[in-house]
Design an enzyme around this catalytic site. Structure first.
Site, short mmCIF file in Angstrom:
data_model
loop_
_atom_site.label_atom_id
_atom_site.label_comp_id
_atom_site.label_asym_id
_atom_site.label_seq_id
_atom_site.Cartn_x
_atom_site.Cartn_y
_atom_site.Cartn_z
CB VAL A 61 -0.90 0.06 1.03
CG1 VAL A 61 -0.16 0.39 2.21
CG2 VAL A 61 -2.39 0.88 1.12
CE1 TYR A 62 3.57 1.53 4.53
CE2 TYR A 62 5.85 1.17 4.09
CZ TYR A 62 4.73 1.37 4.88
OH TYR A 62 4.96 0.85 6.40
CB SER A 63 3.90 5.16 -3.27
OG SER A 63 4.19 6.17 -2.12
#
Length: 345
Positions: A61-63
């Site tokens: 989900v990071y970026s």
């Protein structure tokens, strides 16, 4: 670099690790964390490995996957020298199966992470949040299958409640599945809730804590002080709403003590805050966040020395808060304290 066992497992991890949340930053949260590209990330990996720090943590989900993609590019050609930790479970789309930890989602999300990272296995996979809709038996069986398939080495959880971890471990033991060995948690001098339930559980069940946001969401950098406006470059202005709340007066009191200890030791405020964490029970690795090489090098200075007993006691005292029920009777009533003396205050 000091190396520690990851919980009750045979894997040794560095006391400090690097979070890749600043890699490829996009969106209102992650762009404020950092926008390190593949070239910058490669240089940060170089510096990390030179200092013996070989564990790198990301999440799908990071970026929207960009963090894993940049991390994969930065470690290309030296996969055998690094440990990769990543997380999945939070929404990656608007579809009904684009979030959670169902069997379908776990298999597809793991394969997608492997592709972005450019590797055939993940060293530590953690579930980013507890999925109440999916039976725990399904989750643990699928994770065990992924380990048996060679796609995962070790598994853990992130931000779980104590009962959620304990039930997962119980089901794993009952069926002979692989068990969690890590729990990625928020823990800092301005946020010690981890100590009430999760730390005793980790000690009892052999879970190693991978600590995120050790500087209290950027509040313990030494730049946030009493009667002083936030510096112009502080990310708190844009990101405070996304992080754990902190009482300002408590923060200022803690920073005052950190300043005093900095004068005694010649260390920086962030180095002292991180070193305090490294003395705490169950902590296997503290995850550093860095937007620049200078930040990374400075924070690496948190190892190779130790606070003395008096300094630790002063930090313990200024950051100590009355725990919630049912814990507080053990702290304020003699009869309870005799039966169960506090161990982590």
């Amino acid at each position: 670099m000091e190396y520690r066992q990851l919980g009750r497992s045979g894997l040794r991890v560095p006391a400090l690790s690097l979070g890749a949340g600043t890699f490829g930053g996009t969106g209102p949260l992650f762009s404020n964390w950092g926008t390190v590209d593949a070239k910058g990330a490669t240089r940060m990996i170089d510096i990390s490995l030179e200092h013996g720090m070989n564990l790198f943590d990301s999440a799908d989900v990071y970026s929207d996957g960009a963090s894993e993609t940049v991390l994969g590019a930065a470690i290309k050609g030296r996969r055998d020298k690094v440990l990769i930790s990543t997380k999945l479970g939070l929404p990656m789309g608007d579809g009904p199966n684009d979030y959670g930890t169902s069997r379908d989602r776990l298999i597809k999300a793991t394969d997608a992470a492997l592709m972005r990272l450019g590797t055939d296995h993940i060293d530590i996979l953690q579930l980013h949040a507890f999925d109440r809709a999916t039976p725990i038996e399904e989750v643990m069986a699928t994770l065990d299958d992924l380990i048996r398939a060679g796609k995962l080495r070790y598994i853990g959880a992130s931000n779980f409640a104590s009962w959620q971890i304990m039930k997962s471990l119980s089901i794993a033991e009952r069926h002979g599945y692989s068990r969690y060995v890590a729990h990625q948690v928020y823990y800092s001098l301005v946020g010690r809730d981890y100590e009430w339930d999760l730390m005793p559980l980790a000690e009892d069940q052999g879970l190693g804590a991978l600590v995120w946001s050790p500087l209290g969401w950027g509040r313990l950098t030494g730049k946030v002080r009493r009667d002083t406006p936030l510096p112009s470059g502080s990310r708190l202005k844009e990101t405070a709403q996304f992080g754990p709340p902190v009482d300002d007066e408590m923060l200022y009191d803690i920073v005052d003590v950190l300043d005093n200890i900095a004068g005694e030791t010649g260390k920086t405020v962030p180095q002292i805050a991180i070193n305090w964490l490294l003395q705490r029970p169950t902590v296997s690795s503290v995850i550093l966040g860095a937007r620049t090489e200078d930040q990374l090098i400075a924070n690496l200075g948190a190892v190779g020395w130790s606070l003395d007993d008096d300094q630790i006691a002063r930090l313990d005292q200024v950051s100590k808060r009355t725990p919630p029920y049912p814990h507080y009777p053990y702290y304020i009533q003699e009869g309870f304290a005799r039966l169960n003396p506090p161990r982590f205050s």
